[in-house]
Structures are given as C-alpha cells and as structure tokens.
Write a protein that holds these residues in place. Structure first.
Motif, PDB file in Angstrom:
ATOM      1  N   GLU A 199       0.251  -4.747   1.962  1.00 31.45           N
ATOM      2  CA  GLU A 199       0.921  -3.677   1.224  1.00 31.45           C
ATOM      3  C   GLU A 199       0.058  -3.229   0.057  1.00 31.45           C
ATOM      4  O   GLU A 199      -0.611  -4.048  -0.566  1.00 31.45           O
ATOM      5  N   LYS A 200       0.150  -1.932  -0.244  1.00 31.32           N
ATOM      6  CA  LYS A 200      -0.470  -1.420  -1.469  1.00 31.32           C
ATOM      7  C   LYS A 200       0.572  -1.455  -2.574  1.00 31.32           C
ATOM      8  O   LYS A 200       1.680  -0.942  -2.406  1.00 31.32           O
ATOM      9  N   ILE A 201       0.229  -2.081  -3.670  1.00 31.07           N
ATOM     10  CA  ILE A 201       1.164  -2.257  -4.786  1.00 31.07           C
ATOM     11  C   ILE A 201       0.469  -1.846  -6.078  1.00 31.07           C
ATOM     12  O   ILE A 201      -0.698  -2.161  -6.284  1.00 31.07           O
ATOM     13  N   LYS A 202       1.190  -1.141  -6.923  1.00 30.33           N
ATOM     14  CA  LYS A 202       0.667  -0.824  -8.251  1.00 30.33           C
ATOM     15  C   LYS A 202       1.058  -1.963  -9.184  1.00 30.33           C
ATOM     16  O   LYS A 202       2.239  -2.232  -9.369  1.00 30.33           O
ATOM     17  N   CYS A 203       0.051  -2.627  -9.741  1.00 33.35           N
ATOM     18  CA  CYS A 203       0.340  -3.704 -10.686  1.00 33.35           C
ATOM     19  C   CYS A 203       0.595  -3.091 -12.057  1.00 33.35           C
ATOM     20  O   CYS A 203      -0.238  -2.371 -12.585  1.00 33.35           O
ATOM     21  N   ASN A 204       1.743  -3.400 -12.617  1.00 36.01           N
ATOM     22  CA  ASN A 204       2.109  -2.815 -13.910  1.00 36.01           C
ATOM     23  C   ASN A 204       1.399  -3.483 -15.080  1.00 36.01           C
ATOM     24  O   ASN A 204       1.409  -2.952 -16.181  1.00 36.01           O
TER      25      ASN A 204
END
Ligand SMILES: [Zn+2]
Length: 112
Positions: free
Chosen positions: A82-87
C-alpha cells in the motif's frame, strides 16, 4: 547512516509497489537494480551493495525469497503493498499489508 541507507530501501519499496505489486508475480533483485539505475542510482553502487536492503525487506516480512541462481535472487510478495502518507515525515511510503504499521523511513519510524 549514509543517505543510501535511508533512500535506497524506500526506492526499492516504491519500485515493488509500481512494478511488481501482485503476490503472483516473481521478480528479481537484478530487475529492481536495473530500474534503480534508470532512476539515477550512483554508478558506484553495485548489485552487492543493495543486497543488504533486499535482506532487510525479506527479514521484515515484505518479500520472501523463492529461488536463487548465482547472484540473482527471485522474490515474491507476502501480500500486496500500500502507498501511505506518513504524517510524521510527510513522505509517501510503501508498506506491505502484513508488515507492522511502522514508517519504513529509517529516519522516521513513526507508527502509521
Ligand atoms: Zn515517516
């Protein structure tokens, strides 16, 4: 820790996500290395230099090695990526669905 140690594992994850994100697909370290070179990998970096990053991904449970032929290692994914935006670090990161929810950016390692 050198830049390569941080950047290359993240780039390899991105390549797997973009090109090989299918648990039925078999891919090799050589194929990914060629793509890294196309993406501007420093010419001094060899296939042997990147082996440690594949070993990290294998030991971390993203990929499993299914065969080996001399220096060519064949891998499959345990589960899709999965592509996830790390906050925390604000980067797009790529994580296998079975992996711990921890940012793969080694300078971040935040819980996602
Ligand atoms: Zn992060």
């Amino acid at each position: 820790m050198s830049t390569s140690n941080v950047v290359l594992p993240l780039q390899i994850r991105k390549i797997i996500f973009e090109k090989f994100n299918d648990t039925n697909l078999r891919f090799t370290n050589d194929e990914i290395f060629e793509i890294l070179k196309t993406n501007g990998l420093e010419s001094s970096v060899t296939i042997d230099d990147v082996e440690q990053y594949f070993n990290q991904l294998r030991d971390g449970g993203l990929i499993r090695q299914i065969a080996q032929n001399f220096t060519t290692n064949y891998y499959k994914l345990f589960d899709t990526v999965e592509k996830i935006k790390c906050n925390s670090c604000n980067q797009e990161v790529y994580l296998g669905k079975m992996e711990p929810r921890v940012c793969p950016n080694s300078e971040c390692k935040a819980t996602i």
